[in-house]
Design a protein around this motif. Structure first.
Motif, PDB file in Angstrom:
ATOM      1  N   SER A   1       9.583   3.372   2.164  1.00 26.09           N
ATOM      2  CA  SER A   1       8.271   2.896   1.724  1.00 26.09           C
ATOM      3  C   SER A   1       8.401   2.207   0.378  1.00 26.09           C
TER       4      SER A   1
ATOM      5  N   THR B   1       5.907   2.106  -1.573  1.00 22.58           N
ATOM      6  CA  THR B   1       4.950   2.830  -2.408  1.00 22.58           C
ATOM      7  C   THR B   1       5.589   4.120  -2.903  1.00 22.58           C
TER       8      THR B   1
ATOM      9  N   VAL C   1       4.485   7.933  -1.647  1.00 19.48           N
ATOM     10  CA  VAL C   1       3.571   7.480  -0.592  1.00 19.48           C
ATOM     11  C   VAL C   1       2.748   8.627   0.010  1.00 19.48           C
ATOM     12  N   CYS C   2       3.312   9.809   0.079  1.00 16.60           N
ATOM     13  CA  CYS C   2       2.581  10.943   0.651  1.00 16.60           C
ATOM     14  C   CYS C   2       2.359  12.060  -0.369  1.00 16.60           C
TER      15      CYS C   2
ATOM     16  N   THR D   1      -4.431  10.659   2.401  1.00 13.46           N
ATOM     17  CA  THR D   1      -4.744   9.237   2.242  1.00 13.46           C
ATOM     18  C   THR D   1      -4.347   8.416   3.468  1.00 13.46           C
ATOM     19  N   GLN D   2      -5.009   7.302   3.620  1.00  8.17           N
ATOM     20  CA  GLN D   2      -4.685   6.375   4.710  1.00  8.17           C
ATOM     21  C   GLN D   2      -3.275   5.809   4.531  1.00  8.17           C
ATOM     22  N   THR D   3      -2.864   5.612   3.281  1.00  6.11           N
ATOM     23  CA  THR D   3      -1.517   5.102   3.009  1.00  6.11           C
ATOM     24  C   THR D   3      -0.463   6.055   3.556  1.00  6.11           C
ATOM     25  N   CYS D   4      -0.659   7.335   3.307  1.00  2.11           N
ATOM     26  CA  CYS D   4       0.277   8.342   3.827  1.00  2.11           C
ATOM     27  C   CYS D   4       0.224   8.371   5.356  1.00  2.11           C
TER      28      CYS D   4
ATOM     29  N   ASP E   1      -0.576   6.046   7.422  1.00  2.00           N
ATOM     30  CA  ASP E   1       0.068   4.843   7.952  1.00  2.00           C
ATOM     31  C   ASP E   1       1.590   4.970   7.901  1.00  2.00           C
ATOM     32  N   HIS E   2       2.097   5.519   6.797  1.00  2.00           N
ATOM     33  CA  HIS E   2       3.546   5.722   6.656  1.00  2.00           C
ATOM     34  C   HIS E   2       4.052   6.702   7.717  1.00  2.00           C
TER      35      HIS E   2
ATOM     36  N   LYS F   1       4.116   5.101  11.143  1.00  2.00           N
ATOM     37  CA  LYS F   1       5.253   4.188  11.290  1.00  2.00           C
ATOM     38  C   LYS F   1       6.515   4.965  11.689  1.00  2.00           C
TER      39      LYS F   1
END
Length: 179
Positions: free
Chosen positions: A74, A76, A79-80, A85-88, A90-91, A94
């Motif tokens: 990632s 970011t 990231v988690c 969060t949506q970012t986490c 999404d990661h 993936k």
């Protein structure tokens, strides 16, 4: 509202995976993948893997280690750090989608017996993914609290994705040495 959003995200993910899998069965050669080049390299891996029944080494790791590395990386930092969060999410998605594709490639190559440790890691990843969704970790403010199971699920997904890069090679070496 949170439940509706989580349900919508879950349904979207399931539909995406279902459509992706059914499209692959109809239009892509063996091994799965997410692009034409990925499909071609997975096909090469699957054809190499078919030699497992004849006793020669399967080399799915050549194709899938870079794919898992890409999925687990990632841009970011942390990231988690907040698993809600949506970012986490999404990661994690993936990583799980790459794991689903890898599982399909192993199955399609008929190499389940050759990759027992990798299969265990994939199972762990899928259980954690299901739990992350079932526990509604996305957008849950309590998911970020110390002691939340959501952290465990996120760590299991990320850890399995990273360790697959080692277990695939280990499985192949053990197979070459006679099991």
């Amino acid at each position: 509202m949170r439940h509706i959003l989580l349900t919508a995200v879950t349904v979207t993910a399931v539909v995406t995976v279902t459509v992706s899998c059914s499209s692959k069965k109809d239009s892509e050669p063996a091994g799965g993948g997410t692009s034409a080049s990925a499909g071609a390299s997975a096909t090469a891996s699957a054809s190499t893997a078919t030699s497992a029944s004849s006793g020669t080494a399967v080399t799915l790791s050549t194709t899938w280690i870079p794919k898992m590395d890409e999925a687990t990386t990632s841009q970011t930092e942390g990231v988690c750090a907040r698993v809600s969060t949506q970012t986490c999410a999404d990661h994690l998605a993936k990583i799980v989608l790459a794991g689903i594709d890898l599982q399909g490639a192993i199955t399609e190559a008929g190499a389940e017996r050759m990759y027992p440790r990798s299969g265990d890691e994939l199972d762990k990843m899928m259980r954690a993914s299901n739990s992350y969704v079932d526990e509604e970790c996305l957008n849950d403010p309590t998911a970020d609290l110390d002691g939340s199971q959501c952290f465990t699920y996120a760590l299991d997904i990320m850890g399995a994705g990273a360790s697959l890069q080692l277990t695939m090679t280990t499985d192949e070496l053990k197979w070459q040495l006679g099991g």
